[in-house]
Scaffold this active site. Structure first.
Site, PDB file in Angstrom:
ATOM      1  N   ALA A   1       0.811  -0.986  -0.091  1.00  0.00           N
ATOM      2  CA  ALA A   1       0.023   0.100  -0.076  1.00  0.00           C
ATOM      3  C   ALA A   1       0.620   1.168   0.080  1.00  0.00           C
ATOM      4  CB  ALA A   1      -0.774  -0.072   1.120  1.00  0.00           C
TER       5      ALA A   1
ATOM      6  N   LYS B   1      -3.263   4.600  -3.973  1.00  0.00           N
ATOM      7  CA  LYS B   1      -4.427   3.789  -4.185  1.00  0.00           C
ATOM      8  C   LYS B   1      -5.223   3.294  -3.081  1.00  0.00           C
ATOM      9  CE  LYS B   1      -1.812   2.206  -8.447  1.00  0.00           C
ATOM     10  NZ  LYS B   1      -0.487   2.732  -7.696  1.00  0.00           N
TER      11      LYS B   1
ATOM     12  N   GLU C   1       1.507  -2.954   4.466  1.00  0.00           N
ATOM     13  CA  GLU C   1       2.826  -2.204   3.741  1.00  0.00           C
ATOM     14  C   GLU C   1       3.935  -2.686   4.568  1.00  0.00           C
ATOM     15  OE1 GLU C   1       4.097  -0.411   1.111  1.00  0.00           O
ATOM     16  OE2 GLU C   1       5.977  -0.660   2.357  1.00  0.00           O
TER      17      GLU C   1
ATOM     18  N   ASP D   1       4.640  -8.009   5.852  1.00  0.00           N
ATOM     19  CA  ASP D   1       5.402  -8.604   4.685  1.00  0.00           C
ATOM     20  C   ASP D   1       4.197  -9.092   4.107  1.00  0.00           C
ATOM     21  OD1 ASP D   1       6.700 -10.188   2.677  1.00  0.00           O
ATOM     22  OD2 ASP D   1       8.363 -10.471   4.072  1.00  0.00           O
TER      23      ASP D   1
ATOM     24  N   ASP E   1       0.036  -3.915  -5.833  1.00  0.00           N
ATOM     25  CA  ASP E   1       0.786  -3.051  -6.543  1.00  0.00           C
ATOM     26  C   ASP E   1       2.277  -3.070  -6.413  1.00  0.00           C
ATOM     27  OD1 ASP E   1       1.524  -0.869  -8.246  1.00  0.00           O
ATOM     28  OD2 ASP E   1       0.796   0.940  -6.800  1.00  0.00           O
TER      29      ASP E   1
ATOM     30  N   CYS F   1       3.857  -0.019 -12.149  1.00  0.00           N
ATOM     31  CA  CYS F   1       4.177   1.018 -12.844  1.00  0.00           C
ATOM     32  C   CYS F   1       5.330   0.871 -14.010  1.00  0.00           C
ATOM     33  CB  CYS F   1       4.333   2.312 -12.004  1.00  0.00           C
ATOM     34  SG  CYS F   1       5.575   2.406 -11.028  1.00  0.00           S
TER      35      CYS F   1
HETATM   36  C1  LIG Z   1       4.825   0.405  -6.285  1.00  0.00           C
HETATM   37  S1  LIG Z   1       4.793   0.664  -4.402  1.00  0.00           S
HETATM   38  C2  LIG Z   1       3.139   0.650  -4.175  1.00  0.00           C
HETATM   39  C3  LIG Z   1       2.346   1.935  -4.384  1.00  0.00           C
HETATM   40  C4  LIG Z   1       0.891   2.310  -3.736  1.00  0.00           C
HETATM   41  N1  LIG Z   1       0.130   1.329  -4.385  1.00  0.00           N
HETATM   42  C5  LIG Z   1       0.236   3.529  -4.037  1.00  0.00           C
HETATM   43  O1  LIG Z   1      -0.412   3.738  -4.908  1.00  0.00           O
HETATM   44  O2  LIG Z   1       0.779   4.583  -3.290  1.00  0.00           O
HETATM   45  C6  LIG Z   1       5.231  -0.756  -3.960  1.00  0.00           C
HETATM   46  C7  LIG Z   1       5.043  -0.901  -2.213  1.00  0.00           C
HETATM   47  O3  LIG Z   1       5.424  -2.090  -1.928  1.00  0.00           O
HETATM   48  C8  LIG Z   1       6.123  -2.302  -0.526  1.00  0.00           C
HETATM   49  N2  LIG Z   1       6.827  -3.570  -0.552  1.00  0.00           N
HETATM   50  C9  LIG Z   1       7.917  -4.298  -0.917  1.00  0.00           C
HETATM   51  N3  LIG Z   1       8.105  -5.431  -0.554  1.00  0.00           N
HETATM   52  C10 LIG Z   1       6.883  -5.413   0.294  1.00  0.00           C
HETATM   53  C11 LIG Z   1       6.570  -6.866   0.840  1.00  0.00           C
HETATM   54  N4  LIG Z   1       7.107  -7.974   0.709  1.00  0.00           N
HETATM   55  N5  LIG Z   1       5.406  -6.770   1.430  1.00  0.00           N
HETATM   56  C12 LIG Z   1       4.504  -5.688   1.134  1.00  0.00           C
HETATM   57  N6  LIG Z   1       4.979  -4.591   0.669  1.00  0.00           N
HETATM   58  C13 LIG Z   1       6.173  -4.552  -0.013  1.00  0.00           C
HETATM   59  C14 LIG Z   1       7.146  -1.145  -0.919  1.00  0.00           C
HETATM   60  O4  LIG Z   1       7.597  -0.727   0.327  1.00  0.00           O
HETATM   61  C15 LIG Z   1       6.249  -0.200  -1.749  1.00  0.00           C
HETATM   62  O5  LIG Z   1       5.912   0.911  -0.586  1.00  0.00           O
END
Ligand SMILES: C[S@@+](CC[C@H](N)C(=O)[O-])C[C@H]1O[C@@H](n2cnc3c(N)ncnc32)[C@H](O)[C@@H]1O
Length: 475
Positions: free
Chosen positions: A292, A297, A316, A342, A359, A412
């Site tokens: 998140a 989003k 997140e 996680d 995402d 993205c």
């Molecule tokens: C592309 S960004 C998401 C953007 C968000 N959906 C928005 O619209 O603001 C991906 C996110 O996934 C998080 N992330 C990375 N590894 C993860 C994991 N194992 N579990 C959950 N989140 C994770 C990152 O820290 C990052 O904040």
């Protein structure tokens, strides 16, 4: 008594102190930070601009100065590949042997000469003065000599000389002419398909600064309210989007300050809208955003869920980003919960959600308009780094949704290794799933491809190149 310092004179001319130009000094400092500290231009610039305004005073450093400094930094970074090719022809050694601060000054000069309307003599003399201030008189002479060579031709003339012919090597030609790394040109082209015209339009769009787009979070603000802002026009596709055609200061808008609206690309809005609108049989009460942070989003999903009587869990991994999600969701009209977890080791029961968005972290090759330095920093090896996480997050998302529920897998990046390849690989392990056609869920949006997944493009939709696959669990 003269205030001129005593200097050994090498010519008959009296020593003149270099003129300090706060705009160009600021631009140089920003480029150095990006180069030396791997800083992001969009994060480095605001504090530098604030400092310059405080130091020089609002009259000596006004909004036009700030706009010029921003343009010089963004333009120089975006066009770095093209300018390197030009500068390489004008120096007597490989670029790797030119001191990085000197190269930054040369690139800044090349951008003024080849990428702006600043008159040639002003571009050269301002850059040489900058070099005198930040590099010293000796190296300023070198800068002067190189820029005089750069100034001998305009951008088109230089491109004819430095870019290979399209027919000899199309990808290299496009890489030099549109200032993208060759591997990025190649990856974008693989995903976009088609001939020369389309990829050229895409690469051109990547070099434009995107408009600022706002989202009026449903139930909290209306687009009519935002349309009252200066030069605001409705979004192209999202009913919640409002575009600020002349940029402006979103933070000064009351609805944005209160969190009822936010800054959000229309592509991101469409991803949330399509997931929310995917047809579903049975209950529609629990939604999950599994990646998140920072919450763009999630805030839209939360507002849409509230209208439906559903609750959102926004998860997140990084604690500080979970804090940003909590801030984005503050005041959400329906129930929600933010957790730091996680997403590959879920803190929730399998099958407990009706809609799930992942995402996933990715190379961000779809958002090159926003991050001018990103294209030069990314490496093809980064794809291998993201691959297991992207697959792991999609697997968990599919386990988290109930039978009949829908998962949205979004990136993205349009790179096929991060989009279709991930979905195809993971679905092999989940035979009881089907892809949902996402195109009818985005009514009125043209050029969405052959489906069932959708790929948005900056040159076709004016959005970031967001990818979305919708997957239903059937058993
Ligand atoms: C592309 S960004 C998401 C953007 C968000 N959906 C928005 O619209 O603001 C991906 C996110 O996934 C998080 N992330 C990375 N590894 C993860 C994991 N194992 N579990 C959950 N989140 C994770 C990152 O820290 C990052 O904040």
């Amino acid at each position: 008594m003269s205030d001129q310092p005593r200097r050994p004179r090498t010519s008959g001319k009296p020593y003149r102190r270099p003129k300090k130009d706060p705009v160009r000094i600021l631009a140089f400092e920003a480029l150095r930070a990006v180069d030396e500290r791997d800083a992001y231009a969009n994060l480095v610039l605001p504090p530098l601009l604030r400092k310059a305004r405080e130091k020089e005073g609002p009259e000596a450093f006004d909004a036009r100065d700030a706009a010029l400094a921003t343009e010089l930094v963004y333009g120089t970074l975006r066009w770095q590949g093209t300018y390197d090719a030009v500068i390489e022809r004008c120096v007597d050694r490989p670029l790797g042997e030119v001191d990085p601060p000197v190269l930054d000054v040369l690139s800044l000069g090349a951008h003024q000469l080849l990428g702006t309307r600043i008159p040639t003599h002003a571009a050269v003399s301002a850059t040489v003065e900058l070099a005198r201030v930040v590099l010293g008189d000796g190296r300023a002479k070198f800068v002067n000599a190189v820029l005089r060579k750069v100034a001998q031709d305009d951008l088109d003339g230089w491109l004819e000389r430095v870019a290979p012919a399209y027919d000899d090597d199309p990808e290299d030609h496009l890489a030099v002419v549109h200032s993208h790394p060759r591997w990025v040109v190649s990856a974008l082209w693989d995903s976009l398909g088609g001939g020369r015209a389309g990829i050229e339009e895409l690469l051109r769009a990547d070099n434009e600064r995107p408009e600022v787009t706002l989202v009026a979070r449903p139930g909290r603000a209306t687009s009519e309210e935002l349309l009252g802002e200066d030069a605001a026009v409705p979004g192209r596709w999202s009913p919640y989007a409002v575009r600020l055609t002349e940029g402006g200061e979103p933070g000064a808008i009351a609805a944005v300050r209160d969190g009822r609206a936010g800054v959000q690309d229309e592509g991101s809005q469409l991803v949330a809208i399509a997931l929310a609108n995917a047809p579903l049989e049975g209950p529609d009460r629990r939604w999950l955003d599994g990646c998140a942070g920072p919450g763009g989003k999630a805030a839209l999903l939360g507002a849409l869920a509230a209208q439906r009587g559903a609750a959102l869990v926004a998860s997140e991994k990084q604690t500080h980003r979970a804090g940003l999600v909590a801030r984005a969701l503050e005041g959400n009209p329906g129930p929600y919960q933010v957790i730091a977890a996680d997403g590959t080791r879920p803190a929730w029961r399998p099958g407990s959600f009706d809609r799930v968005l992942v995402d996933v972290p990715c190379t961000g090759l779809g958002a090159l308009r926003r991050r001018p330095e990103a294209r030069w920093r990314r490496r093809p090896e980064d794809l291998e780094g993201f691959a297991p996480l992207q697959r792991g997050l999609l697997r968990t998302a599919l386990e988290s949704v109930r039978v009949g529920g829908v998962v949205g897998y979004a990136t993205c990046s349009p790179h096929l290794a991060e989009t279709r390849a991930v979905v195809a690989d993971v679905l092999k392990q989940f035979p009881d799933t089907e892809l949902v056609d996402a195109r009818p869920l985005l009514p009125g949006v043209p050029d969405l491809g052959e489906g069932p997944d959708v790929q948005l493009w900056p040159h076709l939709h004016g959005t970031d190149a967001m990818y979305l696959a919708l997957i239903r669990r059937t058993g």
